[in-house]
Write a protein that holds these residues in place. Structure first.
Motif, mmCIF file in Angstrom:
data_model
loop_
_atom_site.group_PDB
_atom_site.id
_atom_site.type_symbol
_atom_site.label_atom_id
_atom_site.label_comp_id
_atom_site.label_asym_id
_atom_site.label_seq_id
_atom_site.Cartn_x
_atom_site.Cartn_y
_atom_site.Cartn_z
ATOM 1 N N THR A 145 7.927 -0.314 8.081
ATOM 2 C CA THR A 145 6.925 -1.300 8.499
ATOM 3 C C THR A 145 6.037 -1.758 7.343
ATOM 4 O OG1 THR A 145 5.318 0.418 9.023
ATOM 5 C CG2 THR A 145 6.800 -0.274 10.807
ATOM 6 N N LYS A 146 6.113 -1.073 6.191
ATOM 7 C CA LYS A 146 5.266 -1.368 5.024
ATOM 8 C C LYS A 146 3.785 -1.226 5.357
ATOM 9 C CE LYS A 146 8.765 -2.562 2.390
ATOM 10 N NZ LYS A 146 9.650 -1.418 2.375
ATOM 11 N N ARG A 147 3.468 -0.348 6.300
ATOM 12 C CA ARG A 147 2.077 -0.076 6.647
ATOM 13 C C ARG A 147 1.715 1.324 6.190
ATOM 14 N NH1 ARG A 147 -0.026 -3.857 10.522
ATOM 15 N NH2 ARG A 147 -1.225 -2.321 11.661
ATOM 16 N N CYS A 148 0.424 1.543 5.963
ATOM 17 C CA CYS A 148 -0.037 2.805 5.398
ATOM 18 C C CYS A 148 -0.589 3.739 6.461
ATOM 19 C CB CYS A 148 -1.116 2.550 4.350
ATOM 20 S SG CYS A 148 -0.439 1.919 2.799
ATOM 21 N N LEU A 149 -0.345 5.023 6.240
ATOM 22 C CA LEU A 149 -0.933 6.040 7.101
ATOM 23 C C LEU A 149 -2.437 5.998 6.879
ATOM 24 C CD1 LEU A 149 0.036 8.287 9.055
ATOM 25 C CD2 LEU A 149 -0.138 9.870 7.133
ATOM 26 N N ASP A 150 -3.182 5.958 7.958
ATOM 27 C CA ASP A 150 -4.638 5.825 7.892
ATOM 28 C C ASP A 150 -5.263 6.880 8.795
ATOM 29 O OD1 ASP A 150 -7.267 4.824 7.562
ATOM 30 O OD2 ASP A 150 -6.568 2.748 7.636
ATOM 31 N N LYS A 151 -6.527 7.156 8.526
ATOM 32 C CA LYS A 151 -7.236 8.123 9.366
ATOM 33 C C LYS A 151 -7.274 7.607 10.803
ATOM 34 C CE LYS A 151 -11.847 6.293 8.943
ATOM 35 N NZ LYS A 151 -12.723 6.104 9.949
ATOM 36 N N PRO A 152 -7.542 8.488 11.743
ATOM 37 C CA PRO A 152 -7.600 8.065 13.146
ATOM 38 C C PRO A 152 -8.684 7.002 13.378
ATOM 39 C CG PRO A 152 -7.538 10.453 12.970
ATOM 40 C CD PRO A 152 -7.733 9.921 11.583
ATOM 41 N N ASP A 153 -8.414 6.127 14.341
ATOM 42 C CA ASP A 153 -9.441 5.174 14.770
ATOM 43 C C ASP A 153 -10.589 5.960 15.379
ATOM 44 O OD1 ASP A 153 -8.164 2.796 14.045
ATOM 45 O OD2 ASP A 153 -6.972 2.801 15.878
ATOM 46 N N ASP A 154 -11.777 5.382 15.351
ATOM 47 C CA ASP A 154 -12.946 6.069 15.897
ATOM 48 C C ASP A 154 -12.774 6.423 17.364
ATOM 49 O OD1 ASP A 154 -14.192 5.974 13.454
ATOM 50 O OD2 ASP A 154 -15.165 4.063 13.879
ATOM 51 N N SER A 155 -11.984 5.599 18.077
ATOM 52 C CA SER A 155 -11.807 5.849 19.510
ATOM 53 C C SER A 155 -10.978 7.109 19.765
ATOM 54 C CB SER A 155 -11.133 4.647 20.170
ATOM 55 O OG SER A 155 -9.853 4.447 19.588
ATOM 56 N N ASP A 156 -10.158 7.489 18.790
ATOM 57 C CA ASP A 156 -9.366 8.704 18.955
ATOM 58 C C ASP A 156 -9.432 9.497 17.662
ATOM 59 O OD1 ASP A 156 -7.518 10.716 19.344
ATOM 60 O OD2 ASP A 156 -6.314 9.465 20.653
ATOM 61 N N LYS A 167 -1.858 1.272 9.399
ATOM 62 C CA LYS A 167 -2.660 0.051 9.189
ATOM 63 C C LYS A 167 -2.099 -0.713 7.997
ATOM 64 C CE LYS A 167 -6.296 0.817 12.030
ATOM 65 N NZ LYS A 167 -7.275 1.831 11.792
ATOM 66 N N LYS A 168 -2.473 -1.993 7.926
ATOM 67 C CA LYS A 168 -2.099 -2.798 6.773
ATOM 68 C C LYS A 168 -2.657 -2.126 5.525
ATOM 69 C CE LYS A 168 -2.407 -7.539 5.131
ATOM 70 N NZ LYS A 168 -3.428 -7.782 4.120
ATOM 71 N N CYS A 169 -1.815 -1.959 4.517
ATOM 72 C CA CYS A 169 -2.243 -1.280 3.284
ATOM 73 C C CYS A 169 -3.250 -2.154 2.540
ATOM 74 C CB CYS A 169 -1.040 -1.012 2.387
ATOM 75 S SG CYS A 169 0.217 0.035 3.144
ATOM 76 N N ASP A 170 -4.453 -1.626 2.333
ATOM 77 C CA ASP A 170 -5.468 -2.399 1.611
ATOM 78 C C ASP A 170 -6.267 -1.544 0.629
ATOM 79 O OD1 ASP A 170 -7.135 -0.946 3.261
ATOM 80 O OD2 ASP A 170 -7.740 -2.650 4.495
ATOM 81 N N GLY A 171 -5.826 -0.320 0.408
ATOM 82 C CA GLY A 171 -6.459 0.519 -0.601
ATOM 83 C C GLY A 171 -7.752 1.193 -0.178
ATOM 84 N N ARG A 172 -8.128 1.049 1.101
ATOM 85 C CA ARG A 172 -9.376 1.678 1.541
ATOM 86 C C ARG A 172 -9.277 3.204 1.438
ATOM 87 N NH1 ARG A 172 -9.188 -0.036 7.875
ATOM 88 N NH2 ARG A 172 -7.580 -1.445 7.209
ATOM 89 N N GLU A 216 -0.353 7.767 -7.648
ATOM 90 C CA GLU A 216 -1.475 7.097 -8.296
ATOM 91 C C GLU A 216 -2.474 6.549 -7.270
ATOM 92 O OE1 GLU A 216 -1.484 3.643 -11.433
ATOM 93 O OE2 GLU A 216 -0.108 5.253 -12.040
ATOM 94 N N ASP A 217 -1.955 5.806 -6.293
ATOM 95 C CA ASP A 217 -2.821 5.219 -5.252
ATOM 96 C C ASP A 217 -3.170 6.223 -4.165
ATOM 97 O OD1 ASP A 217 -2.565 2.841 -6.585
ATOM 98 O OD2 ASP A 217 -1.073 2.006 -5.219
ATOM 99 N N GLN A 218 -2.403 7.315 -4.078
ATOM 100 C CA GLN A 218 -2.553 8.345 -3.044
ATOM 101 C C GLN A 218 -2.311 7.787 -1.645
ATOM 102 O OE1 GLN A 218 -6.507 9.922 -4.108
ATOM 103 N NE2 GLN A 218 -5.457 11.782 -4.753
#
Length: 127
Positions: free
Chosen positions: A88-99, A106-111, A79-81
């Motif tokens: 760690t209860k952290r979410c897979l996120d796109k790479p930081d701009d630096s890499d 990252k902390k899961c925040d629905g972005r 549902e949230d994808q």
């Protein structure tokens, strides 16, 4: 394929081996290094390697699957994808701009950058 909703890039092993970082690249739909399986043991698997994160800051690496959960256990919320690292209860996120190629935790925040589309459109080709 596991595609990031914000960047439209896919997780890709680029042929890397156990102990090396997972990366992201342009989705090509041809399978190969962009084929992943989400297993009943909540592993994200490519060949005999699994996505693994040893700390809450990452990095996310490919390590030989051990089937014991822990650093290799991920939960996908359709549902949230989101793909959350169970330990760690952290979410897979796109790479930081630096890499631009290495996904992070990252902390899961629905972005939007934490939304992942898992699709299986791969068609076997008769030879």
């Amino acid at each position: 394929m596991i595609k990031n909703a914000e960047t439209a890039n896919c997780l890709d092993t680029f042929g890397r081996k156990s102990g090396e970082h997972i990366a992201m690249g342009t989705c090509h739909g041809l399978g190969g290094n962009q084929v992943f399986a989400y297993t009943k043991r909540q592993q994200i698997m490519s060949d005999d390697n699994c996505l693994d994160a040893a700390s809450s800051d990452g990095p996310v690496k490919l390590l030989r699957c051990h089937g014991m959960g822990g650093n290799q256990m991920w939960s996908y919320d359709k549902e949230d994808q989101t793909i959350m690292h169970s330990q760690t209860k952290r979410c897979l996120d796109k790479p930081d701009d630096s890499d631009v190629t290495l996904p992070t935790l990252k902390k899961c925040d629905g972005r939007q950058s934490q939304k992942w589309i898992m699709s299986s459109n791969f068609k076997w080709q008769a030879s």
